[in-house]
Enzyme design. Structure first.
Site, PDB file in Angstrom:
ATOM      1  N   CYS A  26     -54.673 -27.137   8.415  1.00  0.00           N
ATOM      2  CA  CYS A  26     -54.115 -26.321   7.354  1.00  0.00           C
ATOM      3  C   CYS A  26     -54.493 -26.975   6.033  1.00  0.00           C
ATOM      4  O   CYS A  26     -55.524 -27.620   5.928  1.00  0.00           O
ATOM      5  CB  CYS A  26     -52.601 -26.175   7.513  1.00  0.00           C
ATOM      6  SG  CYS A  26     -51.717 -27.741   7.501  1.00  0.00           S
ATOM      7  N   HIS A 553     -47.186 -25.201  -1.777  1.00  0.00           N
ATOM      8  CA  HIS A 553     -47.230 -24.865  -0.345  1.00  0.00           C
ATOM      9  C   HIS A 553     -46.197 -23.778  -0.075  1.00  0.00           C
ATOM     10  O   HIS A 553     -45.003 -24.038  -0.011  1.00  0.00           O
ATOM     11  CB  HIS A 553     -46.933 -26.111   0.492  1.00  0.00           C
ATOM     12  CG  HIS A 553     -47.321 -25.995   1.931  1.00  0.00           C
ATOM     13  ND1 HIS A 553     -46.594 -25.272   2.836  1.00  0.00           N
ATOM     14  CD2 HIS A 553     -48.375 -26.505   2.620  1.00  0.00           C
ATOM     15  CE1 HIS A 553     -47.162 -25.354   4.026  1.00  0.00           C
ATOM     16  NE2 HIS A 553     -48.257 -26.095   3.913  1.00  0.00           N
TER      17      HIS A 553
END
Length: 631
Positions: A26, A553
């Site tokens: 990720c 995020h």
């Protein structure tokens, strides 16, 4: 070491290519689905230069790299001789690798964590009311007392409804059907009927009398069963009839089943667990605290402490007190004491600084940095912490120390939880846990690290010029100045400790704050450049014109959505100013899919700055000051 060497070292330490079933990445970490997690050398990985941390989540072995993860990932794939097509596909976590016990703890954690703010707030109000009455500042015969008591008791009395919504969200079923199930078993007519003492039946089947207010286990089981019924009925029902048929059948099946079988069984289990813990503390003297205090940190490491959460909540709701919270607190204080002992004994300046800072953090209730970064790493201090927890727990158990509310972390901020008749004994017990752990650590000693090897366990990505595969934007280290970071999202400001991901809550990736979004927009918090954008759109990397490297995020584990519900408005290399639109996302649909949308906004090269000064706002709008990074 360079990225190619780092990838080879990671490949070796995870057990080699033959141990990798699948690997993806990720924005910040490599995500391995390993054939056997035990074959990976977690301790060695944590000490590897370029690795910021290691964690296992949902059976997935995650190696935290930081902004350079795309480069490391590409090097890793290039160093694997087998089929990269098989091993590098998607972000899917293999749920089959979770054993039943892990699934149970994950379920318990997933349904109780979201409701803790409501329980905490209500618990604190109950404590305040009790204190006011005890001091004679409020009587029990006036309307103010009645209203305040209702505020404090409401979340506990209607706990099955609150828990039903959380459980359904975790299971991916309809939250409102689940709430209706909870409301049905708490309906005043049903409550009166079950408490009447008369024989109760449903369709000639006996209904066992049980009290569902403040209960935990019955509704958790009921909603779990309802999720299967709901999905099965939905699968066989025509689209035009789903709205009518699915909820009707689910309610007609689950509510009677709960009243006839599930509920009574759940109540028996819940009462047995709550009563059993109380019996241990009330009848075994110091033994219960000695055992639990000495093993609580081990339970935390394995995740088994989540099994205690429903017992704690049920105890507070049904008995008005709990014995386990003080034991959890003394175990945390013992971890702080051991880290303090390391700081006092080590001759290594960097280790001394690290252990002292993590000790302070542990005193505040966040023990992971001290436990994983210092005590377990040095081994003997961790054993000393277990001894401190056992001795302190024995004292607490001997004097039957209780917590009367749920609120705050299990550290100094949680002291209000133990205000009551046994408060003095709780303070003495906590002091014993700290003192014993620190003294035993100092006496037993540990293998001190040479000065050159004493780098902190958690390091941010190096600020020197680097290029990531996702960005191809060169970042050069400038002279640092104070940096004002404006809010990229409208919503509530939260400390990173409330983010349910150790990479953020333990500040492994960097420091800053999180935002619980009220809107689905992300704007630039600084004047600078977008240097990376994840393929799934859930994470954005920025570098300000002054050199602050940032990560936004969006949500936790939202990488698994593979871009669904995210709409990026920029690309890597885009120059941006404060307020420029970076991303739109559907926070409602993301939450419906079962993912938290809490968004960390962190500085990843924080080691180049002195500290972060918060704005003091509890909620923010776009472009309002969030915090200032002090150079």
């Amino acid at each position: 070491m360079n990225k190619n060497e780092l990838s080879k070292e990671i490949l070796r330490l995870v057990g080699g290519e033959e141990n990798i079933d699948q690997v993806t990445h990720c924005m910040t970490r490599l995500r391995f689905n390993l054939n056997d997690n035990n074959r990976a050398d977690k301790a060695a990985l944590q000490k590897t230069d370029g690795v910021m941390g290691v964690m296992i989540n949902g059976g997935q072995f995650q190696v935290i790299i930081g902004n350079d993860v795309p480069v490391v990932y590409n090097e890793l794939i290039g160093n694997m001789s087998g089929s990269t097509e098989k091993k590098a596909t998607g972000e899917k976590v293999d749920k089959k690798k979770q054993n039943p016990l892990s699934k149970l703890f994950d379920f318990i954690s997933g349904i109780f964590t979201p409701i803790l703010p409501a329980i905490t707030g209500a618990g604190m109000i109950k404590g305040i009311v009790a204190l006011l009455v005890a001091l004679g500042w409020m009587g029990t015969d006036n309307s103010t007392y009645v209203i305040l008591s209702a505020i404090g008791d409401g979340a506990f009395y209607f706990l099955p409804i609150v828990l039903a919504v959380s459980a359904a969200r975790k299971l991916g079923s309809n939250m409102y059907i689940a709430a209706a199930i909870g409301a049905a078993i708490l309906h005043p007519t049903v409550t009166t009927l079950l408490g009447s003492g008369e024989t109760v039946t449903f369709a000639s089947l006996p209904v066992v009398a049980a009290t569902y207010s403040s209960s935990v286990i019955p509704i958790a089981i009921a909603v779990w069963l309802a999720s299967y019924v709901e999905k099965a009925v939905d699968k066989i029902t025509h689209a035009s009839l789903k709205l009518i048929i699915v909820p009707t059948v689910t309610l007609l099946v689950i509510v009677p089943l709960t009243l006839i079988a599930v509920g009574p069984l759940g109540v028996i289990i819940g009462d047995g667990l709550t009563g059993g813990i109380s019996w241990l503390f009330e009848n075994t003297g110091l033994f219960a605290g000695l055992l639990l205090g000495g093993t609580m940190s081990l339970l935390t490491i394995t995740g088994m402490h989540y099994a205690l959460v429903p017992i704690v909540i049920a105890s507070i709701a049904q008995l008005g007190y709990d014995y386990l919270i003080p034991i959890m607190m003394v175990a945390n204080f013992a971890q702080a004491g051991s880290a303090l002992g390391v700081s006092l004994r080590t001759k290594n300046s960097k280790l001394k600084s690290l252990s002292m800072s993590t000790s302070i953090t542990a005193f505040m209730g966040i023990t992971e940095p001290a436990m994983y970064g210092v005590n377990m790493r040095l081994k003997k201090p961790f054993i000393s912490a277990l001894i401190g927890g056992a001795v302190g727990g024995a004292f607490l158990s001997l004097f039957k120390v209780k917590a009367y509310v749920i609120g705050g972390l299990t550290g100094l901020s949680g002291i209000p939880m133990v205000l009551g008749a046994t408060f003095v004994y709780s303070v003495i017990g906590f002091a014993i846990g700290v003192g014993v752990a620190a003294i035993v650590t100092y006496i037993l000693g540990f293998e001190d690290e040479p000065e050159a090897a004493a780098a902190p366990v958690v390091e941010a990505a190096p600020p020197v010029a680097s290029v990531t595969a996702a960005s191809a934007v060169t970042r050069v280290e400038p002279t640092m100045v104070n940096e004002e970071v404006f809010s990229p999202i409208a919503g509530e400001v939260k400390p990173l400790s409330e983010v349910n991901d150790p990479a953020f809550s333990e500040e492994i990736m960097g420091q800053g704050f999180a935002i619980q979004p009220s809107e689905g927009r992300v704007v630039s918090p600084v004047n600078g450049t977008v240097f990376s954008l994840s393929k799934s759109g859930h994470a954005i990397g920025l570098v300000s014109d002054n050199g602050a490297e940032m990560l936004i995020h969006i949500g936790i584990d939202t990488v698994k959505l593979k871009g669904l519900h995210f709409s990026p408005k920029v690309t890597a290399g885009t120059k941006v100013s404060v307020g420029d639109l970076l991303m739109e996302f559907d926070h409602v649909e993301i939450e419906k899919a079962g993912y938290s949308t809490i968004t960390p906004v962190i500085i990843t090269n924080i080691q180049q700055y002195k500290s972060i000064l918060p704005s003091g706002r509890s909620s923010v709008k776009e472009k309002e000051l969030l915090y200032t990074v002090l150079a």
